[in-house]
Write an enzyme that holds these catalytic residues in place. Sequence first.
Site, PDB file in Angstrom:
ATOM      1  N   SER A   1      43.703  38.576  30.345  1.00 28.93           N
ATOM      2  CA  SER A   1      45.054  39.591  29.503  1.00 28.93           C
ATOM      3  C   SER A   1      46.462  38.615  29.526  1.00 28.93           C
ATOM      4  CB  SER A   1      45.343  41.034  29.986  1.00 28.93           C
ATOM      5  OG  SER A   1      44.299  41.299  30.437  1.00 28.93           O
TER       6      SER A   1
HETATM    7  N1  SAH Z   1      42.156  42.698  34.163  1.00 26.37           N
HETATM    8  C1  SAH Z   1      41.880  41.532  33.754  1.00 26.37           C
HETATM    9  C2  SAH Z   1      41.361  41.734  32.149  1.00 26.37           C
HETATM   10  C3  SAH Z   1      39.831  41.321  31.901  1.00 26.37           C
HETATM   11  S1  SAH Z   1      39.723  41.571  30.094  1.00 26.37           S
HETATM   12  C4  SAH Z   1      42.974  40.347  33.654  1.00 26.37           C
HETATM   13  O1  SAH Z   1      43.438  40.337  34.489  1.00 26.37           O
HETATM   14  O2  SAH Z   1      43.802  39.986  32.770  1.00 26.37           O
HETATM   15  C5  SAH Z   1      38.593  43.078  30.613  1.00 26.37           C
HETATM   16  C6  SAH Z   1      37.281  43.206  31.228  1.00 26.37           C
HETATM   17  O3  SAH Z   1      37.126  44.789  30.650  1.00 26.37           O
HETATM   18  C7  SAH Z   1      36.567  42.654  30.465  1.00 26.37           C
HETATM   19  O4  SAH Z   1      36.220  41.813  31.328  1.00 26.37           O
HETATM   20  C8  SAH Z   1      35.438  43.531  30.123  1.00 26.37           C
HETATM   21  O5  SAH Z   1      33.765  42.855  30.876  1.00 26.37           O
HETATM   22  C9  SAH Z   1      35.602  44.552  30.706  1.00 26.37           C
HETATM   23  N2  SAH Z   1      34.848  45.432  31.027  1.00 26.37           N
HETATM   24  C10 SAH Z   1      34.910  46.644  29.179  1.00 26.37           C
HETATM   25  N3  SAH Z   1      34.483  47.694  29.543  1.00 26.37           N
HETATM   26  C11 SAH Z   1      33.961  47.769  30.885  1.00 26.37           C
HETATM   27  C12 SAH Z   1      33.478  48.804  31.752  1.00 26.37           C
HETATM   28  N4  SAH Z   1      32.757  50.073  30.963  1.00 26.37           N
HETATM   29  N5  SAH Z   1      33.394  48.858  32.757  1.00 26.37           N
HETATM   30  C13 SAH Z   1      34.114  47.789  33.667  1.00 26.37           C
HETATM   31  N6  SAH Z   1      34.800  46.882  33.193  1.00 26.37           N
HETATM   32  C14 SAH Z   1      34.539  46.822  31.303  1.00 26.37           C
END
Ligand code: SAH
Length: 218
Positions: free
Chosen positions: A65
């Site tokens: 993000s």
């Molecule tokens: N927190 C991260 C952002 C990752 S993007 C950072 O530090 O930048 C968002 C993440 O949410 C993705 O890896 C995606 O696979 C996950 N995601 C989406 N739906 C989800 C769910 N139902 N349960 C767990 N993870 C989920």
Amino acid sequence: MRPAAERFAGHRQALAAKVLAAGVKHHKTLEAIATVPRHAFLDAGMHPQAYEDTALPIGHSQTISKPSVVARMIEILHKPRHKLGKVLEIGTGCGYQAAVLSLLAEEVYSIERIRPLHDLARAKLRPFRINNLRLIYGDGILGLPQAAPFDAIILAAAGLGIPDALLDQLAIGGRLVAPVAKNEKEQQLIMVERMSSQRYERTVLDEVFFVPLQSGLV
Ligand code: SAH
């Protein structure tokens, strides 16, 4: 957290300055952004962009993000004069936000539904030896009932609404922050505060752009 390689120290400070310029004021959150080496969560090819205030690809169609949005959401989770207690993050991705949260909260639980990303986050986080962070491979839409209630819940992916299980697992007085899709193109950041067992107060905040919240495991 172990100090990052010194050659990135100036970059981390500069990123915190960009996050401040983007409007985040919460001092401890800015300090955490200035502490976590973001490049360590990315492939070497991405290192030159690691300290820009942008989202970047991490594989599996997901992104790390945007730092100012990570910081804004963490700022929102903080009630005035309160430290963060037990926090649940949905969407570990590569583990960057989890590392930032671990500096601000007593305990952090972070769920990821894509197995290779869960494994990647585990590998990226291992050198930091963070002892108040637990990574869970699972579907975050269901939350983590065995560790509930949570003082704060943060979603890193946008659903059509806020999953009921997460609202149930929020402690009374706790806050949840999530991007929620309005339609195919627009998303809004929503903050929900649980006032009592039955009453939740909802505040609509900024326009944002996140990857979708999806159900089931991969
Ligand atoms: N927190 C991260 C952002 C990752 S993007 C950072 O530090 O930048 C968002 C993440 O949410 C993705 O890896 C995606 O696979 C996950 N995601 C989406 N739906 C989800 C769910 N139902 N349960 C767990 N993870 C989920």
